[in-house]
Write a protein that holds these residues in place. Sequence first.
Motif, mmCIF file in Angstrom:
data_model
loop_
_atom_site.group_PDB
_atom_site.id
_atom_site.type_symbol
_atom_site.label_atom_id
_atom_site.label_comp_id
_atom_site.label_asym_id
_atom_site.label_seq_id
_atom_site.Cartn_x
_atom_site.Cartn_y
_atom_site.Cartn_z
ATOM 1 N N VAL A 307 43.544 10.179 30.956
ATOM 2 C CA VAL A 307 45.007 10.017 30.997
ATOM 3 C C VAL A 307 45.629 10.313 29.635
ATOM 4 O O VAL A 307 45.130 9.871 28.602
ATOM 5 C CB VAL A 307 45.386 8.575 31.421
ATOM 6 C CG1 VAL A 307 46.890 8.356 31.340
ATOM 7 C CG2 VAL A 307 44.893 8.277 32.821
ATOM 8 N N LYS A 308 46.727 11.085 29.698
ATOM 9 C CA LYS A 308 47.478 11.331 28.467
ATOM 10 C C LYS A 308 48.948 11.167 28.791
ATOM 11 O O LYS A 308 49.474 11.852 29.679
ATOM 12 C CB LYS A 308 47.203 12.767 28.018
ATOM 13 C CG LYS A 308 47.838 13.159 26.704
ATOM 14 C CD LYS A 308 47.407 14.566 26.391
ATOM 15 C CE LYS A 308 47.715 14.969 24.988
ATOM 16 N NZ LYS A 308 47.124 16.283 24.682
ATOM 17 N N GLN A 309 49.593 10.224 28.159
ATOM 18 C CA GLN A 309 51.036 10.079 28.382
ATOM 19 C C GLN A 309 51.654 9.303 27.232
ATOM 20 O O GLN A 309 50.956 8.617 26.481
ATOM 21 C CB GLN A 309 51.320 9.407 29.725
ATOM 22 C CG GLN A 309 50.876 7.963 29.809
ATOM 23 C CD GLN A 309 51.142 7.355 31.172
ATOM 24 O OE1 GLN A 309 51.220 8.071 32.168
ATOM 25 N NE2 GLN A 309 51.323 6.052 31.216
ATOM 26 N N GLU A 310 52.978 9.465 27.143
ATOM 27 C CA GLU A 310 53.671 8.873 26.020
ATOM 28 C C GLU A 310 53.816 7.356 26.167
ATOM 29 O O GLU A 310 53.559 6.613 25.237
ATOM 30 C CB GLU A 310 55.051 9.510 25.891
ATOM 31 C CG GLU A 310 55.434 9.751 24.463
ATOM 32 C CD GLU A 310 56.377 10.942 24.355
ATOM 33 O OE1 GLU A 310 57.521 10.683 23.976
ATOM 34 O OE2 GLU A 310 55.977 12.076 24.684
ATOM 35 N N GLU A 311 54.208 6.926 27.396
ATOM 36 C CA GLU A 311 54.441 5.477 27.577
ATOM 37 C C GLU A 311 53.114 4.745 27.753
ATOM 38 O O GLU A 311 52.085 5.359 28.014
ATOM 39 C CB GLU A 311 55.288 5.161 28.824
ATOM 40 C CG GLU A 311 56.491 6.000 29.071
ATOM 41 C CD GLU A 311 56.149 7.138 30.008
ATOM 42 O OE1 GLU A 311 55.841 6.853 31.177
ATOM 43 O OE2 GLU A 311 56.172 8.293 29.552
ATOM 44 N N ASP A 312 53.219 3.422 27.677
ATOM 45 C CA ASP A 312 52.034 2.598 27.923
ATOM 46 C C ASP A 312 51.625 2.702 29.383
ATOM 47 O O ASP A 312 52.434 3.038 30.245
ATOM 48 C CB ASP A 312 52.364 1.131 27.617
ATOM 49 C CG ASP A 312 52.583 0.929 26.134
ATOM 50 O OD1 ASP A 312 52.092 1.771 25.370
ATOM 51 O OD2 ASP A 312 53.266 -0.039 25.770
ATOM 52 N N THR A 338 44.955 8.629 26.010
ATOM 53 C CA THR A 338 45.404 9.229 24.747
ATOM 54 C C THR A 338 46.906 9.475 24.813
ATOM 55 O O THR A 338 47.442 9.797 25.874
ATOM 56 C CB THR A 338 44.717 10.583 24.463
ATOM 57 O OG1 THR A 338 44.459 11.243 25.700
ATOM 58 C CG2 THR A 338 43.432 10.426 23.701
ATOM 59 N N ARG A 339 47.524 9.317 23.661
ATOM 60 C CA ARG A 339 48.946 9.679 23.567
ATOM 61 C C ARG A 339 49.025 11.124 23.126
ATOM 62 O O ARG A 339 48.162 11.585 22.376
ATOM 63 C CB ARG A 339 49.643 8.802 22.512
ATOM 64 C CG ARG A 339 49.894 7.404 22.989
ATOM 65 C CD ARG A 339 50.734 6.645 21.967
ATOM 66 N NE ARG A 339 50.631 5.218 22.212
ATOM 67 C CZ ARG A 339 51.341 4.578 23.140
ATOM 68 N NH1 ARG A 339 52.191 5.234 23.905
ATOM 69 N NH2 ARG A 339 51.188 3.282 23.299
#
Length: 400
Positions: A307-312, A338-339
């Motif tokens: 998973v890669k995303q900006e939010e938690d 990962t962010r």
Amino acid sequence: MKFIHTSDWHLGQTLYSYDRTDEHLYFFRQLKDIAITHRPDALLVSGDIFDVSSPSASSMRMFTDFILDLHDSVPDMTIIITSGNHDSASRIDVNRNLWKKTGIHVIGNVRKNDGNYDFSDNMITIPDKGSVLAIPYINRAYMHDESSEKERAQEECFFRNASEYVCRVNDEANPCILMAHLTVENCDMTGHRTPEIGNINSVKQSIFGHNFDYVALGHIHRAQNLDRTGKIRYSGSPVAIGFDEEYPHTVSVVEIKKGEPPVVEDIEIYPLRKLKTFPDNPVDFRKAVQQLAKLPSDDNSYIRLNVKQEEDLPSDCMEQASSATKDKSCRFCIIKFTRPDNPKLDKGNMSLNISQFSELEPDDIACRYFRACALPDSQIERYLSMISQLQNEYAIDKSI
Ligand SMILES: [Mn+2]
């Protein structure tokens, strides 16, 4: 002399609380086939037989039953097994004499007589073929030698003694193999987390000297040659222990002649279950869960969700991912989160001298860090309130 070199079986391992017995039995079947096909003179297992120092009764029975079965199937193959840092040396050594009665060598230590190492019990000679000096993982405290001042010199001193011993007792005509379980400098540790390695100090390749025709190493899970000729080698683990071991897992069939470079064939061990980081490229959590739900129901892999995303992640992310795999054969383990790389990351904002730093309150430091990471204000606020909540709880605890 022809032999199979393997190590790091980690029997009894559970992966994210899933039992792996069936995978180890699947490996055993393949190893037995390899032994029957290649008819080697010896099987060398260089440490980490079990995953933990007190393995369960069923893991111990699985090991004993397999080794005895293997011995019955290929009786001319000398089986030599040493303990690794994951094993309890003394527990492995308990049945040494019992094993010896069956012609199998299971070795947990090197004896000491009047402060000197006695290697005679670790030297196994295979008539007309060669000999093996079977050294298990040895705790540095045990290696302690008063004559060597420097910490690092302990291993050097130990292996110099081993090499001198071999020079004295080995007949010149046949090759001699050293088994050891340790980290050699500059080896490829891909797949290991540093703390796992941390308890074994690395040694220089040169400590093995020139008296051995092959050094059969265990401890590092990626199969690799450490020298140009392939004389000093890790066989690697036959079954992947973690998700980052994304390389083929093999056992080595090795043929050596005195004074010649070894001929090595790495034979791939097929996993009963793959360890998959899924999907291949990281995606948004919602998308990842949707894709997971579409995984064929007969795919029995272990899954690490990528998973890669900006939010938690949502607070029930594990439940969401687990329920997407309900009624499937796969085994959901964990989320790799990962962010995205943030181009706005401002490292300049983080540099402070010591006196400036010491004047800041913890939440100032956290705030500066979050701003430097260019997190949105709303998120920073939420984090700061969580930190202050923690500080309050800690303050209350302290007053008690
Ligand atoms: Mn290991």
